[in-house]
Write an enzyme that holds these catalytic residues in place. Sequence first.
Site, PDB file in Angstrom:
ATOM      1  N   GLU A   1       3.180   2.962  -2.903  1.00 50.28           N
ATOM      2  CA  GLU A   1       3.949   2.184  -4.016  1.00 50.28           C
ATOM      3  C   GLU A   1       3.164   0.622  -3.737  1.00 50.28           C
ATOM      4  O   GLU A   1       3.341   0.027  -2.708  1.00 50.28           O
ATOM      5  CB  GLU A   1       5.384   1.878  -3.423  1.00 50.28           C
ATOM      6  CG  GLU A   1       6.053   1.040  -4.407  1.00 50.28           C
ATOM      7  CD  GLU A   1       7.056   0.013  -3.815  1.00 50.28           C
ATOM      8  OE1 GLU A   1       8.112  -0.733  -4.632  1.00 50.28           O
ATOM      9  OE2 GLU A   1       7.043   0.033  -2.894  1.00 50.28           O
TER      10      GLU A   1
ATOM     11  N   ASP B   1       6.442   3.485   0.972  1.00 48.32           N
ATOM     12  CA  ASP B   1       6.963   2.319   0.589  1.00 48.32           C
ATOM     13  C   ASP B   1       6.252   0.948   0.701  1.00 48.32           C
ATOM     14  O   ASP B   1       5.870   0.609   1.880  1.00 48.32           O
ATOM     15  CB  ASP B   1       8.502   2.103   1.140  1.00 48.32           C
ATOM     16  CG  ASP B   1       9.462   1.212   0.560  1.00 48.32           C
ATOM     17  OD1 ASP B   1       9.610   0.957  -0.692  1.00 48.32           O
ATOM     18  OD2 ASP B   1       9.945   0.166   1.266  1.00 48.32           O
TER      19      ASP B   1
HETATM   20  C1  NOJ Z   1      10.543  -0.709  -2.782  1.00 48.67           C
HETATM   21  C2  NOJ Z   1      11.719   0.310  -3.040  1.00 48.67           C
HETATM   22  O1  NOJ Z   1      11.191   0.936  -4.361  1.00 48.67           O
HETATM   23  C3  NOJ Z   1      12.922  -0.776  -3.441  1.00 48.67           C
HETATM   24  O2  NOJ Z   1      14.007   0.077  -3.816  1.00 48.67           O
HETATM   25  C4  NOJ Z   1      13.165  -1.290  -1.986  1.00 48.67           C
HETATM   26  O3  NOJ Z   1      14.465  -2.224  -2.045  1.00 48.67           O
HETATM   27  C5  NOJ Z   1      11.898  -2.205  -1.342  1.00 48.67           C
HETATM   28  N1  NOJ Z   1      11.063  -1.179  -1.406  1.00 48.67           N
HETATM   29  C6  NOJ Z   1      12.253  -2.379   0.273  1.00 48.67           C
HETATM   30  O4  NOJ Z   1      12.189  -0.963   0.985  1.00 48.67           O
END
Ligand code: NOJ
Length: 554
Positions: A243, A201
């Site tokens: 991500e 993440d």
């Molecule tokens: C990215 C995630 O995809 C999202 O859903 C989340 O709110 C943020 N990171 C914080 O963890």
Amino acid sequence: MIEDLWYKNAVVYCLDVETFMDGNGDGVGDFVGLRRKLDYLAGLGVTCVWLMPFQPTPNRDNGYDIRDYYGVDPRLGDLGDFVAFTHEAKLHGIRVIIDLVVNHTSDQHPWFQSARKGPDSPFHDYYVWAKKKPKDAHKGMVFPGVQPSTWTYVKEAGGWYFHRFFDFQPDLNVANPEVREQILKVMGYWLELGVSGFRVDAVPFLVELKGLKNHGVEDPYGFLKEMREFLSWRKGDAILLAEANVTMDEVMEFFGDNDRMQLVFNFLANQNFYLSLTRGDATPLIQALKASPDLPHTAQWANFLRNHDELDLGRLSDKDRAEVFQALGPDKGMQLYDRGLRRRFASMLDGDRRRIELAYSLMFTLPGTPVLWYGDELGMGENLALKERQAVRTPMQWSPERHGGFTLAQTPVKPLVEEGAFGFAQVNVAQQRCDPTSQLNWTERIIRARKECPELGWGAWRILRTGNKGVMALRYDWKGNAMVVLHNLSARPCTVKLDPGGDEACPLYNVLTEDHSEPVDGQRHTLTLEGYGYRWFRVGHQNPARKHKVEPRP
Ligand code: NOJ
């Protein structure tokens, strides 16, 4: 050259345990329910499930606020259920990857509860603190409109802590070697429990070291290398999927040289795809692909149409974004954070099967690994009555029964989509399964085709000229086999003259139907595509003389 990089031809399916299937009748999806649906996932052709966070959480950001890295949220089951699930997934030939949320913890995590007591806490330096209110405290919010700042004051601590996301998600200080060790320990734990890797993440924020002075870290990206080394040492074939919504200039920092993340989501291709789709013009997508650097051997893009967040169009110009908004989400209530749309794919296209198929066919044949968002295989829609991103996170629609067959409880954890053309009475697995023309069965067939074409996951690709701006053509070469795929993003039928490349004139064999095309003009083919038409061709052979080794199954 290593050839058993399983992720190069994986079909990844992202789901949230909480909303997939309720196994114990309490209204909340759980591991027992998910385990029962493994046959469904295997039947669809999924080879890797990505689980969104399922650890104990106050659940203020859909689980992306973790209170305990080593557990399962009691609403979803326990560790035994988790292990039973990963074990059975393996028996179905399905790998499991999980979210690794270590840019921040929940403010309820014991580390932060201790850290907030002040500098004497052994955990104080696990987080990022400032004595005085930083000047940029009201800048850099990830959720503009609902997140007022990025620094919050704690009286007890006599200072401000940094949070890239909401104030209940304090950022961890990854310059602190103890924090790094903790992160690796968390990875090691879940690897031991059977996962094949992590969707990491918020990677750009994880490595940015914002708000830290004199942190002594020479190369902030070095931590990604440490993570990869640790991962590969513990489990040789495990992966990191980042991500990282970054520019093509920055992206190599994330891939490294075969030594950081194996996969990175291609956000640029995703956003430009939507512009192309809106305009019926392949040019923006082609430009995005052309901008992407050559990747090292173990690296791979991950492609997606939609995910669990808003459809982020923040990298398009204001004018281009406004054009996509106008076409796909014109109402203010469909838009979010000034940059995105809180809609599912099928509903954005008003359920137009021709465009939906075109889009998924394209996604399955772009350079990289396809990643599906649960329910999109059916064409589920959103529930705009729910807050922010929750709109696209409604329970899976299994049948036309009460609560879409998701739960037997009175009240499901989140309301389902009930009304209109996308309600569960119209869109559900049970009915689509019986209908050979359904979107579910189409998706199953396209996944089968994707898996039978390893050239797409492994091959060297290039863009072919079509002389028609509505049509994108890609050629893949791998081990003496070649494929050409064409997609007409425009509503207008067209005929293109295509040189598929290669050294000699060759027939093109359609992978999805029985027809084929002979060259008519030297090497060139005359190909007719319907509006939103798509073709997958093998060049020269109908069934390639599999010069490549057969891919090992997971
Ligand atoms: C990215 C995630 O995809 C999202 O859903 C989340 O709110 C943020 N990171 C914080 O963890």
